[in-house]
Design an enzyme around this catalytic site. Structure first.
Site, PDB file in Angstrom:
ATOM      1  N   THR A  83      -1.236   1.709   4.511  1.00  0.00           N
ATOM      2  CA  THR A  83      -0.768   3.099   4.420  1.00  0.00           C
ATOM      3  C   THR A  83      -0.177   3.520   5.742  1.00  0.00           C
ATOM      4  OG1 THR A  83      -2.422   3.761   2.819  1.00  0.00           O
ATOM      5  CG2 THR A  83      -1.603   5.491   4.264  1.00  0.00           C
ATOM      6  N   ARG A 142      -6.862   9.456  -9.456  1.00  0.00           N
ATOM      7  CA  ARG A 142      -7.493   9.563  -8.136  1.00  0.00           C
ATOM      8  C   ARG A 142      -6.447   9.879  -7.064  1.00  0.00           C
ATOM      9  NH1 ARG A 142      -7.000   6.973  -2.867  1.00  0.00           N
ATOM     10  NH2 ARG A 142      -9.015   7.080  -1.855  1.00  0.00           N
ATOM     11  N   THR A 179       1.428   6.791   0.866  1.00  0.00           N
ATOM     12  CA  THR A 179       0.593   5.684   0.385  1.00  0.00           C
ATOM     13  C   THR A 179       0.665   5.561  -1.132  1.00  0.00           C
ATOM     14  OG1 THR A 179      -1.652   4.758   0.499  1.00  0.00           O
ATOM     15  CG2 THR A 179      -1.487   7.103   0.044  1.00  0.00           C
ATOM     16  N   SER A 214       0.822  -1.227   0.000  1.00  0.00           N
ATOM     17  CA  SER A 214       0.000   0.000   0.000  1.00  0.00           C
ATOM     18  C   SER A 214       0.843   1.259   0.000  1.00  0.00           C
ATOM     19  CB  SER A 214      -0.903   0.039   1.239  1.00  0.00           C
ATOM     20  OG  SER A 214      -1.798  -1.032   1.216  1.00  0.00           O
ATOM     21  N   THR A 261      -6.163   6.580   8.099  1.00  0.00           N
ATOM     22  CA  THR A 261      -5.991   5.556   7.084  1.00  0.00           C
ATOM     23  C   THR A 261      -7.370   4.994   6.747  1.00  0.00           C
ATOM     24  OG1 THR A 261      -4.856   3.485   6.532  1.00  0.00           O
ATOM     25  CG2 THR A 261      -5.570   3.750   8.814  1.00  0.00           C
ATOM     26  N   GLY A 262      -7.455   4.314   5.616  1.00  0.00           N
ATOM     27  CA  GLY A 262      -8.748   3.785   5.193  1.00  0.00           C
ATOM     28  C   GLY A 262      -9.243   4.512   3.958  1.00  0.00           C
TER      29      GLY A 262
HETATM   30  N1  ASP Z   1      -6.221   6.533   2.852  1.00  0.00           N
HETATM   31  C1  ASP Z   1      -5.613   5.959   1.689  1.00  0.00           C
HETATM   32  C2  ASP Z   1      -6.320   6.452   0.475  1.00  0.00           C
HETATM   33  O1  ASP Z   1      -7.533   6.601   0.482  1.00  0.00           O
HETATM   34  C3  ASP Z   1      -5.627   4.483   1.655  1.00  0.00           C
HETATM   35  C4  ASP Z   1      -5.145   3.773   2.877  1.00  0.00           C
HETATM   36  O2  ASP Z   1      -5.216   4.258   3.975  1.00  0.00           O
HETATM   37  O3  ASP Z   1      -4.663   2.665   2.679  1.00  0.00           O
HETATM   38  O4  ASP Z   1      -5.673   6.604  -0.528  1.00  0.00           O
END
Ligand code: ASP
Length: 330
Positions: free
Chosen positions: A192, A220, A210, A90, A243-244
């Site tokens: 991430t 994106r 990330t 990631s 994160t997320g």
């Molecule tokens: N927050 C990150 C994103 O949306 C992804 C992640 O946390 O893994 O790009």
């Protein structure tokens, strides 16, 4: 109802408050609020704290702090570890590509003076966090994107590299067979790294880096390089990172919100919980993960996520532990 908590490493962490009993109450909206459910960890500085299971990254950051280095140096050194690790899919080298097969990277960094630097949609550079730092220190800007960010990096002496590993390419080709575009932040696909550190001087800095959502649309950009969304530091108050699924974090200015809630007197734990509840109240959260992590000026920390499965790594008093965060859904 004390949450499952997995202690992974390495000896016991001195200075933790024992778990309190879980308190929940109905909020006006009818949602269960979990505020005050988890004790904030006691202050002990210096401290390094990062999203997910990142003991090697924390060790690299701690090594900087051990030599009396700045928190800024520490977080940069720390997150460079997963950026260069092909096993972390990631972040950086080895990151999963977008749906067209390109690895595109987002990163930001913020220091104790409120300076910030960020790169988005950056390709071919192994250490986007160091490019973000260069944006902060060597340009009058906060954010560079895409081709401009790449040209700036090359002009700064960064090397152009292929970041798509055989393994990531193979998985992507497998995905292409169905090419089901469902940008769901499930738990497994996210490691991430957001990292916060407090140095000997009591100064706070943070970094976040990330490769974003696997198989995202080309172009994106998520929350991770957005100051106030994926990361925010105010040296008077504390720092937070997320994160997320970045779209949900961006819509709520998540990390800024966590820091502002701490400013209003919440503990890091309470602030992370409230920020997650803001998402839960307004968004369809059922299948998605968002996790927040925060530290305040005293060195107290907290974390909270929507789904179970979010963990974080804390290094304090030379002890490192990976801890499961409490979550809204059980
Ligand atoms: N927050 C990150 C994103 O949306 C992804 C992640 O946390 O893994 O790009």
């Amino acid at each position: 109802m004390i949450n499952r908590r997995r202690f992974l490493t390495i000896g016991s962490l001195a200075g933790l408050i024992p778990s309190l009993s879980f308190r929940s109450k109905k909020s006006a909206s009818g949602l269960v609020s979990t505020l005050s459910s988890e004790p904030t960890r006691l202050a002990a500085k210096p401290i390094v704290i990062s999203t997910w299971k990142q003991p090697k990254a924390n060790a690299a950051a701690q090594a900087v702090l051990d030599k009396g280095g700045r928190a800024l140096e520490a977080v940069e050194a720390g997150v460079r570890v997963p950026e260069a690790d092909p096993a972390d899919m990631s972040v950086g080298y080895g990151g999963r590509p977008d749906r067209d097969g390109h690895v595109t990277l987002d990163a930001c960094i913020m220091d104790e003076r409120g300076n910030a630097g960020s790169v988005t949609f950056l390709e071919h550079i192994m250490h986007p966090i160091s490019v973000a730092r260069a944006v902060m220190e060597k340009t009058p800007h906060v954010m560079l994107s895409g081709e401009g960010a790449l040209n700036f990096a090359l002009a700064q002496g960064f090397k152009k590299e292929n970041l798509l590993t055989k393994k990531a390419e193979k998985e992507w080709r497998e995905w292409l067979k169905t090419a089901k575009y469902k940008p769901i932040a499930n738990i497994e696909r996210h490691d991430t790294i957001g990292m916060l550190a407090i140095d000997d001087q009591g100064n706070i800095s943070g970094a976040c880096t990330t490769s974003g959502l696997a198989y995202k649309m080309r172009g994106r950009v998520g929350d991770s390089p957005i100051i106030g969304a994926g990361l925010f530091v105010d040296n008077e108050i504390g720092g937070a990172c997320a994160t997320g699924l970045g779209e949900l974090v961006m819509r709520t200015c998540g990390s800024f919100l966590v820091v502002e809630l701490m400013r209003q007197g919440r503990t890091p734990q309470q602030a992370c919980e409230e920020a997650a509840l803001r998402i839960v109240k307004k968004q369809d959260y059922k299948d998605i993960q968002v996790g927040f992590l925060a530290v305040n000026k005293k060195g107290e920390s907290g974390a909270f996520s929507i789904q179970p499965g979010f963990n974080y790594t804390i290094t304090q008093q030379k002890q490192t532990q990976v801890i499961d965060a409490k979550s809204y859904l059980k």
